[in-house]
Design a protein around this motif. Sequence first.
Motif, PDB file in Angstrom:
ATOM      1  N   HIS A  17     111.762 -13.244 -47.422  1.00 35.75           N
ATOM      2  CA  HIS A  17     112.032 -14.133 -48.639  1.00 35.75           C
ATOM      3  C   HIS A  17     110.935 -13.593 -49.876  1.00 35.75           C
ATOM      4  O   HIS A  17     110.997 -13.850 -51.040  1.00 35.75           O
ATOM      5  N   SER A  18     109.685 -13.400 -49.452  1.00 36.61           N
ATOM      6  CA  SER A  18     108.481 -13.262 -50.232  1.00 36.61           C
ATOM      7  C   SER A  18     107.257 -12.533 -49.688  1.00 36.61           C
ATOM      8  O   SER A  18     107.303 -12.445 -48.424  1.00 36.61           O
ATOM      9  N   PHE A  19     106.601 -12.151 -50.329  1.00 33.72           N
ATOM     10  CA  PHE A  19     105.132 -11.445 -49.561  1.00 33.72           C
ATOM     11  C   PHE A  19     104.475 -12.494 -48.648  1.00 33.72           C
ATOM     12  O   PHE A  19     104.020 -11.986 -47.662  1.00 33.72           O
ATOM     13  N   TRP A  20     104.107 -13.717 -49.040  1.00 34.84           N
ATOM     14  CA  TRP A  20     103.544 -14.518 -48.283  1.00 34.84           C
ATOM     15  C   TRP A  20     104.389 -15.160 -47.118  1.00 34.84           C
ATOM     16  O   TRP A  20     103.564 -15.111 -46.103  1.00 34.84           O
ATOM     17  N   ALA A  21     105.572 -15.084 -47.069  1.00 32.16           N
ATOM     18  CA  ALA A  21     106.600 -15.342 -45.909  1.00 32.16           C
ATOM     19  C   ALA A  21     106.428 -14.224 -44.886  1.00 32.16           C
ATOM     20  O   ALA A  21     106.000 -14.527 -43.750  1.00 32.16           O
ATOM     21  N   ARG A  22     106.430 -12.938 -45.498  1.00 31.73           N
ATOM     22  CA  ARG A  22     106.217 -11.900 -44.468  1.00 31.73           C
ATOM     23  C   ARG A  22     104.781 -11.809 -43.882  1.00 31.73           C
ATOM     24  O   ARG A  22     104.751 -11.741 -42.480  1.00 31.73           O
ATOM     25  N   ILE A  23     103.705 -12.113 -44.792  1.00 31.97           N
ATOM     26  CA  ILE A  23     102.442 -12.061 -44.043  1.00 31.97           C
ATOM     27  C   ILE A  23     102.006 -13.333 -43.002  1.00 31.97           C
ATOM     28  O   ILE A  23     101.696 -13.196 -42.002  1.00 31.97           O
ATOM     29  N   ALA A  24     102.914 -14.330 -43.347  1.00 29.53           N
ATOM     30  CA  ALA A  24     102.776 -15.688 -42.520  1.00 29.53           C
ATOM     31  C   ALA A  24     103.465 -15.324 -41.142  1.00 29.53           C
ATOM     32  O   ALA A  24     102.839 -15.559 -40.249  1.00 29.53           O
ATOM     33  N   HIS A  25     104.607 -14.495 -41.100  1.00 27.62           N
ATOM     34  CA  HIS A  25     105.308 -13.930 -40.040  1.00 27.62           C
ATOM     35  C   HIS A  25     104.248 -13.182 -39.148  1.00 27.62           C
ATOM     36  O   HIS A  25     104.166 -13.154 -37.840  1.00 27.62           O
ATOM     37  N   GLU A  26     103.904 -12.252 -39.705  1.00 25.24           N
ATOM     38  CA  GLU A  26     102.768 -11.057 -39.122  1.00 25.24           C
ATOM     39  C   GLU A  26     101.774 -12.014 -38.489  1.00 25.24           C
ATOM     40  O   GLU A  26     101.392 -11.595 -37.327  1.00 25.24           O
ATOM     41  N   LEU A  27     101.205 -12.868 -39.267  1.00 25.82           N
ATOM     42  CA  LEU A  27      99.995 -13.856 -38.784  1.00 25.82           C
ATOM     43  C   LEU A  27     100.502 -14.501 -37.656  1.00 25.82           C
ATOM     44  O   LEU A  27      99.848 -14.654 -36.366  1.00 25.82           O
ATOM     45  N   ALA A  28     101.759 -15.205 -37.646  1.00 23.90           N
ATOM     46  CA  ALA A  28     101.991 -16.050 -36.669  1.00 23.90           C
ATOM     47  C   ALA A  28     102.519 -14.915 -35.108  1.00 23.90           C
ATOM     48  O   ALA A  28     102.344 -15.532 -34.131  1.00 23.90           O
ATOM     49  N   ASP A  29     102.894 -13.866 -35.413  1.00 21.26           N
ATOM     50  CA  ASP A  29     103.192 -12.964 -34.275  1.00 21.26           C
ATOM     51  C   ASP A  29     101.711 -12.305 -33.633  1.00 21.26           C
ATOM     52  O   ASP A  29     101.410 -12.373 -32.450  1.00 21.26           O
ATOM     53  N   ALA A  30     100.824 -12.183 -34.534  1.00 20.74           N
ATOM     54  CA  ALA A  30      99.392 -12.026 -34.321  1.00 20.74           C
ATOM     55  C   ALA A  30      98.859 -12.973 -33.308  1.00 20.74           C
ATOM     56  O   ALA A  30      98.267 -12.727 -32.223  1.00 20.74           O
ATOM     57  N   ILE A  31      99.033 -14.379 -33.505  1.00 20.79           N
ATOM     58  CA  ILE A  31      98.638 -15.505 -32.796  1.00 20.79           C
ATOM     59  C   ILE A  31      99.216 -15.233 -31.670  1.00 20.79           C
ATOM     60  O   ILE A  31      98.802 -15.577 -30.319  1.00 20.79           O
ATOM     61  N   GLY A  32     100.905 -15.223 -31.415  1.00 24.39           N
ATOM     62  CA  GLY A  32     101.634 -15.219 -30.445  1.00 24.39           C
ATOM     63  C   GLY A  32     101.174 -14.408 -29.341  1.00 24.39           C
ATOM     64  O   GLY A  32     101.172 -14.690 -28.007  1.00 24.39           O
TER      65      GLY A  32
END
Length: 252
Positions: A17-32
């Motif tokens: 959807h956007s840069f911020w959404a992609r970054i949010a997913h990458e951070l969520a994956d890093a947390i998981g």
Amino acid sequence: MTRTAPSSALLLPDPGHSFWARIAHELADAIGSGIYAPGERLPSEHSLAEQFGVNRHTIRRSLASLGQIGLVRSTQGSGTYVEDFAVDLVLGRRTRRRQSLAQAGLPGGMQVLASRSLRASADVAKALEIRSGSTVLHLQVIGDGGGQPLHVSDRYFPCPRFAGLDDLVRQSGSITQAFAERGVADYTRRQSRISARLPEPDVAAHLKQPAARPALYVSSVNVDPEGVPIEYACTWFAGDRVTLTVDHDHVA
């Protein structure tokens, strides 16, 4: 117990959807995956902006989206931290939240925010099987675990049987113990109804969560050994800190 990212990440917008959404997913994956552990502070906005090659406004939006689904929390002047636990509370025939907290290795208690006598509304009267307009004791209480607010609830008790129960709850921090001092040594849950709702602003403030983040809402009725209703409760649970397990066979 810790909250992991994969199921929560499903609540994020499509990463394309956007840069911020992609970054949010990458951070969520890093947390998981454990790159950022529960309770750990994330890199600063400046560091993340350099890492992803974007401006700080984009990073702020990414972090805000993670905060809305309960993966992180921001502390002014300190930074952004991974949420550090989610306690599993069992809703069984004998629901005892202090026992559930102890099993999770967390200290916890209950505090009375307000108490008053009032006339039962139609819904409260139906739940307690009393006449509409009968006097009930209303308590608003907050429960915590590990120093974090877990739930806020409105609880109703029929009078005169439980007049003054608020003083006992204040002294013990436990409704179960207060019941015991009034001669109710045991009680069971007749019904629990669970839904997800947006909390009222005052509830969100007590739970220390954004009003735009859904909370788990549970209405329940407890009865004494003779099957007489003794408590009707409407409880808001912080969805990022609590997992509710319904155990129909749980009796202790």
